[in-house]
Write a protein that holds these residues in place. Structure first.
Motif, PDB file in Angstrom:
ATOM      1  N   ALA A  17       0.839  -1.199   0.000  1.00 20.64           N
ATOM      2  CA  ALA A  17       0.000   0.000   0.000  1.00 20.64           C
ATOM      3  C   ALA A  17       0.877   1.253   0.000  1.00 20.64           C
ATOM      4  N   THR A  18       0.342   2.330  -0.550  1.00 21.83           N
ATOM      5  CA  THR A  18       1.038   3.619  -0.573  1.00 21.83           C
ATOM      6  C   THR A  18       0.082   4.706  -0.095  1.00 21.83           C
ATOM      7  N   LYS A  19       0.574   5.937  -0.020  1.00 23.63           N
ATOM      8  CA  LYS A  19      -0.267   7.073   0.361  1.00 23.63           C
ATOM      9  C   LYS A  19      -1.377   7.282  -0.671  1.00 23.63           C
ATOM     10  N   GLU A  20      -1.114   6.883  -1.911  1.00 24.17           N
ATOM     11  CA  GLU A  20      -2.080   7.107  -2.977  1.00 24.17           C
ATOM     12  C   GLU A  20      -3.204   6.076  -3.005  1.00 24.17           C
ATOM     13  N   GLY A  21      -2.996   4.915  -2.390  1.00 23.58           N
ATOM     14  CA  GLY A  21      -4.039   3.901  -2.451  1.00 23.58           C
ATOM     15  C   GLY A  21      -3.683   2.639  -1.697  1.00 23.58           C
ATOM     16  N   LYS A  25      -3.085  -6.945  -1.829  1.00 21.47           N
ATOM     17  CA  LYS A  25      -2.746  -8.013  -0.878  1.00 21.47           C
ATOM     18  C   LYS A  25      -3.397  -7.812   0.487  1.00 21.47           C
ATOM     19  N   ASP A  26      -3.830  -6.582   0.795  1.00 20.72           N
ATOM     20  CA  ASP A  26      -4.429  -6.278   2.087  1.00 20.72           C
ATOM     21  C   ASP A  26      -5.944  -6.418   2.108  1.00 20.72           C
ATOM     22  N   GLY A  27      -6.547  -6.729   0.966  1.00 21.83           N
ATOM     23  CA  GLY A  27      -7.995  -6.922   0.903  1.00 21.83           C
ATOM     24  C   GLY A  27      -8.398  -8.117   1.757  1.00 21.83           C
ATOM     25  N   ILE A  87       0.105  -0.454 -10.717  1.00 20.35           N
ATOM     26  CA  ILE A  87      -1.080  -0.128  -9.933  1.00 20.35           C
ATOM     27  C   ILE A  87      -1.520  -1.326  -9.105  1.00 20.35           C
ATOM     28  N   SER A  88      -1.880  -1.078  -7.829  1.00 21.00           N
ATOM     29  CA  SER A  88      -2.466  -2.109  -6.980  1.00 21.00           C
ATOM     30  C   SER A  88      -3.762  -1.555  -6.389  1.00 21.00           C
ATOM     31  N   LEU A  89      -4.816  -2.302  -6.534  1.00 24.77           N
ATOM     32  CA  LEU A  89      -6.120  -1.968  -5.947  1.00 24.77           C
ATOM     33  C   LEU A  89      -6.606  -3.134  -5.122  1.00 24.77           C
ATOM     34  N   THR A  90      -7.507  -2.837  -4.176  1.00 23.64           N
ATOM     35  CA  THR A  90      -8.120  -3.912  -3.407  1.00 23.64           C
ATOM     36  C   THR A  90      -9.164  -4.606  -4.272  1.00 23.64           C
ATOM     37  N   LEU A  91      -9.055  -5.921  -4.425  1.00 23.72           N
ATOM     38  CA  LEU A  91     -10.042  -6.668  -5.197  1.00 23.72           C
ATOM     39  C   LEU A  91     -10.142  -8.071  -4.657  1.00 23.72           C
ATOM     40  N   LEU A  92     -11.157  -8.785  -5.109  1.00 29.28           N
ATOM     41  CA  LEU A  92     -11.403 -10.131  -4.623  1.00 29.28           C
ATOM     42  C   LEU A  92     -10.396 -11.098  -5.203  1.00 29.28           C
ATOM     43  N   GLN A 222      12.465  -3.241  -9.476  1.00 30.69           N
ATOM     44  CA  GLN A 222      13.689  -3.634  -8.792  1.00 30.69           C
ATOM     45  C   GLN A 222      13.372  -4.421  -7.528  1.00 30.69           C
ATOM     46  N   ARG A 223      12.272  -4.040  -6.878  1.00 32.40           N
ATOM     47  CA  ARG A 223      11.758  -4.773  -5.726  1.00 32.40           C
ATOM     48  C   ARG A 223      10.273  -5.002  -5.964  1.00 32.40           C
ATOM     49  N   CYS A 224       9.823  -6.228  -5.750  1.00 31.10           N
ATOM     50  CA  CYS A 224       8.474  -6.605  -6.170  1.00 31.10           C
ATOM     51  C   CYS A 224       7.364  -5.879  -5.412  1.00 31.10           C
ATOM     52  N   ALA A 225       7.646  -5.416  -4.193  1.00 35.30           N
ATOM     53  CA  ALA A 225       6.614  -4.773  -3.390  1.00 35.30           C
ATOM     54  C   ALA A 225       6.484  -3.278  -3.667  1.00 35.30           C
ATOM     55  N   PHE A 226       7.336  -2.740  -4.529  1.00 29.94           N
ATOM     56  CA  PHE A 226       7.348  -1.295  -4.791  1.00 29.94           C
ATOM     57  C   PHE A 226       7.534  -1.002  -6.265  1.00 29.94           C
ATOM     58  N   VAL A 227       6.824   0.025  -6.738  1.00 26.81           N
ATOM     59  CA  VAL A 227       7.088   0.477  -8.106  1.00 26.81           C
ATOM     60  C   VAL A 227       8.417   1.221  -8.098  1.00 26.81           C
ATOM     61  N   ASN A 228       9.055   1.294  -9.235  1.00 30.23           N
ATOM     62  CA  ASN A 228      10.377   1.951  -9.319  1.00 30.23           C
ATOM     63  C   ASN A 228      10.265   3.462  -9.115  1.00 30.23           C
TER      64      ASN A 228
END
Length: 228
Positions: A17-21, A25-27, A87-92, A222-228
């Motif tokens: 998750a980021t400040k933007e959204g 994975k947290d859904g 982009i990552s969004l909460t989804l089923l 470069q790291r899977c949990a973060f966009v570059n």
């Protein structure tokens, strides 16, 4: 088993998750997902010897295939060359090996039609067993998707569905259509399933081609949990 879809196979489920959204994975329905640290370790090792070339999406696709094979499933060819989404969004989410949370089945157990009822397609004895652990409005605990065989890639799932003991609503829906009902019956006749392993591999190959990012689209994280 293919757990890396938002717009396609672009590893959105790995992003934090980021400040933007929020993060996919947290859904609530993804709280039972595990193994993010394993993907991070693989990515770190690859980046040391081959930086900026192999995407997290490809690593996840290959890991999904290997996980199925290690649990007794068949091998299938994984096409590579994907790039990662930004982009990552909460989804089923859904799984075929593993578990699902109480939250996932709460409505089915306690308010299926909005009248405080239980899904009539669910075996009553099985429903009572689930209710002992999954309370109204509960999020946890988690339940095996394939009762007694959730760590093995086999066709036992279809036996459960045929007995109205499939955990999810989507499981029960397999009996609503003539074609899928016939498929469930055919696969449930043996532990390995008549054609289950081969069919599953073909399906994963097709899903791996959905919404693939290539060329200048997306990026190689470069790291899977973060966009570059």
């Amino acid at each position: 088993m293919c757990i890396f879809f938002l717009k396609g196979c672009e590893a959105s489920v790995l992003l934090n998750a980021t400040k933007e959204g929020g993060a996919e994975k947290d859904g609530f329905l993804n709280l039972s997902l595990r193994g993010f640290d394993v993907i991070d370790d693989v990515k770190s090792a690859i980046e040391k010897s081959c930086p900026g070339v192999v995407s997290c999406a490809d690593i996840l696709a290959l890991a999904a295939r290997d996980a199925v094979q290690l649990t007794g499933g068949l091998f299938w060819k994984v096409e590579t060359g994907r790039r990662d989404g930004r982009i990552s969004l909460t989804l089923l989410g859904a799984h075929t090996i593993g578990s699902a949370s109480c939250f996932t089945i709460n409505t089915r157990l306690y308010n299926f039609t909005g009248r405080s009822d239980t899904d009539p397609a669910l075996d009553p004895t099985f429903a009572s067993e689930l209710k002992k652990k999954c309370k109204p409005g509960g999020i946890l605990p988690v339940f095996e998707l394939d009762q007694g065989s959730s760590t093995i890639s086999d066709a036992q799932f279809y036996k459960a569905v045929r007995q109205n003991r499939g955990l999810l609503i989507s499981d029960a829906a397999l009996l609503d259509d003539h074609a899928t009902r016939a498929y469930v019956k055919r696969q449930s006749k043996s532990a390995a399933g008549a054609t289950f392993g081969r069919d599953f591999g073909k399906s994963m190959e097709k899903m791996g081609r959905i919404g693939v990012l290539t060329g200048s689209e997306g990026e190689i994280r470069q790291r899977c949990a973060f966009v570059n």
